[in-house]
Design an enzyme around this catalytic site. Structure first.
Site, PDB file in Angstrom:
ATOM      1  N   ASP A 239      -7.080  -4.217   0.535  1.00 48.36           N
ATOM      2  CA  ASP A 239      -6.750  -4.114   1.958  1.00 48.36           C
ATOM      3  C   ASP A 239      -8.031  -4.223   2.785  1.00 48.36           C
ATOM      4  O   ASP A 239      -8.152  -3.645   3.861  1.00 48.36           O
ATOM      5  CB  ASP A 239      -6.003  -2.809   2.266  1.00 48.36           C
ATOM      6  CG  ASP A 239      -5.223  -2.856   3.578  1.00 48.36           C
ATOM      7  OD1 ASP A 239      -5.060  -3.968   4.130  1.00 48.36           O
ATOM      8  OD2 ASP A 239      -4.793  -1.795   4.057  1.00 48.36           O
TER       9      ASP A 239
ATOM     10  N   HIS B 237       0.817  -1.222   0.000  1.00 49.15           N
ATOM     11  CA  HIS B 237       0.000   0.000   0.000  1.00 49.15           C
ATOM     12  C   HIS B 237       0.855   1.279   0.000  1.00 49.15           C
ATOM     13  O   HIS B 237       1.050   1.927   1.020  1.00 49.15           O
ATOM     14  CB  HIS B 237      -1.047   0.026   1.099  1.00 49.15           C
ATOM     15  CG  HIS B 237      -0.644  -0.454   2.453  1.00 49.15           C
ATOM     16  ND1 HIS B 237       0.479   0.014   3.119  1.00 49.15           N
ATOM     17  CD2 HIS B 237      -1.236  -1.338   3.295  1.00 49.15           C
ATOM     18  CE1 HIS B 237       0.561  -0.557   4.304  1.00 49.15           C
ATOM     19  NE2 HIS B 237      -0.460  -1.384   4.431  1.00 49.15           N
TER      20      HIS B 237
END
Length: 370
Positions: free
Chosen positions: A263, A206
């Site tokens: 996520d 991320h």
């Protein structure tokens, strides 16, 4: 089963009109124009390959870090229906014995295609960039601990902070084992990040989140990520993790290396309320999960289909380019075979999108409509 469609799009093809033959749950043939024989069904919408999410923590109240088999199956099925037909289960920080047992449990579900592989995101992370992880359980990479996790099941990727003691050795160990070393939850400067890439790291977890912010005098891990062609970059394009300008910058600098990830945490598909992630209490308000004690983002509640839609409608990417970030590229990153495309012999995992809004209309997985 012989299907026709007004349009079939993959990362490498855009066929209009098109037909697709499915036999025993796999793609037998894909073509453009008239069908060789009468079709069994015409599919209204744009047909694309099923999405591949290499960073997903769960859904419908189940966390892949601790859910039982029924919970894992329920969470995976939610993501399938949302278009993510290949889900890599991410295991967040927990005591080592629990992580080891959960990797083994998830590994038992890989053969059945419930999950595609396992991603370990935990323990070997920087306390300075812990995000939603329990700081009390974070430790420097230890060879024996790492070997236990790798031996427990089909771990395809491990996120770690390379600046921790033993970090670069851990990257080398993962590289030698054929496991993707991903850099994340890290306070690494640019020199350390580059050393990790030289040691074999191949992905960034991320991007911009859980790492030192980019600075023109200290570019740190984000600077290396944007400029080193050896790295694949995870982007969480959910409207919360990244400002649209940051997404644009990442796409312009390294769009051909970007993969979209969700996520997604256990509150995905659930109402607002309080949940647990990696040992921390999380409160979800208006679909946005944050750690109660710190206010840090605690994952997302948006499947990757939402990110794909934003890339095309908000950032102006062509559908083929955007699809690469959720199909062929993440599959290639982890070496997942038979997914992320509609080539001969691939699993018949299809998503039907609305041609204008790009919302998910229907999903086929393994030759069966869900």
């Amino acid at each position: 089963m012989l299907l026709t469609a007004d349009r079939v799009v993959t990362a490498s093809q855009d066929l209009r009109p098109a037909w697709l033959r499915v036999t025993d749950g796999r793609v037998e043939a894909l073509g453009q124009g008239e069908t060789p024989v009468r079709a069994d069904e015409h599919v209204a919408g744009v047909v694309v390959p099923g999405f591949v999410d290499v960073h997903c923590h769960g859904a419908v109240g189940a966390d892949f870090a601790g859910a039982d088999e029924a919970g894992v199956r329920a969470a995976a099925a939610f993501h399938w229906r949302a278009g993510t037909t290949s889900v890599v289960a991410s295991v967040a920080t927990a005591p080592l014995d629990l992580m080891e047992r959960q990797v083994a449990r998830l590994g038992g579900l890989v053969a059945d295609r419930v999950v595609a592989a396992v991603h370990v995101e935990g323990r070997f992370l920087s306390p300075l960039r812990k995000g939603a992880h329990d700081e009390r359980l974070l430790v420097p990479p230890d060879r024996a601990d790492l070997d236990r996790l790798l031996a427990a099941g089909p771990v395809a990727m491990v996120t770690l902070a390379p600046e921790l003691p033993g970090g670069l050795d851990a990257v080398r160990r993962l590289h030698d084992a054929g496991v993707v070393a991903a850099l994340g939850h890290s306070d690494a400067d640019a020199a350390t990040a580059t050393a990790a890439v030289d040691a074999g790291a191949r992905s960034v977890t991320h991007l911009f989140n859980g790492m030192v912010p980019f600075s023109h005098r200290a570019p740190a891990l984000p600077g290396v990520a944007l400029t080193d062609d050896r790295l694949t970059l995870e982007l969480v394009v959910d409207g919360q993790h990244l400002d649209p300008l940051a997404v644009t910058m990442a796409l312009r600098a390294a769009g051909d290396r970007a993969v979209l990830v969700s996520d997604a945490m256990s509150a995905t598909g659930q109402p607002d309320g309080r949940y647990d992630l990696a040992g921390n209490e999380v409160e979800v308000v208006d679909g946005v999960p944050r750690v109660v004690s710190t206010g840090s983002l605690a994952g997302s509640t948006t499947p990757v289909a939402g990110g794909l839609r934003r890339l095309v409608l908000d950032h102006g990417l062509g559908l083929q380019q955007a699809l690469a970030a959720v199909t062929s590229r993440p599959a290639a990153l982890l070496g997942l075979e038979g997914v992320g495309d509609l080539g001969l012999g691939t699993h018949a995992d299809l998503v039907v999108l609305d041609p204008h809004e790009l919302t998910v209309l229907r999903v086929m997985r393994g030759g069966e409509w869900l």
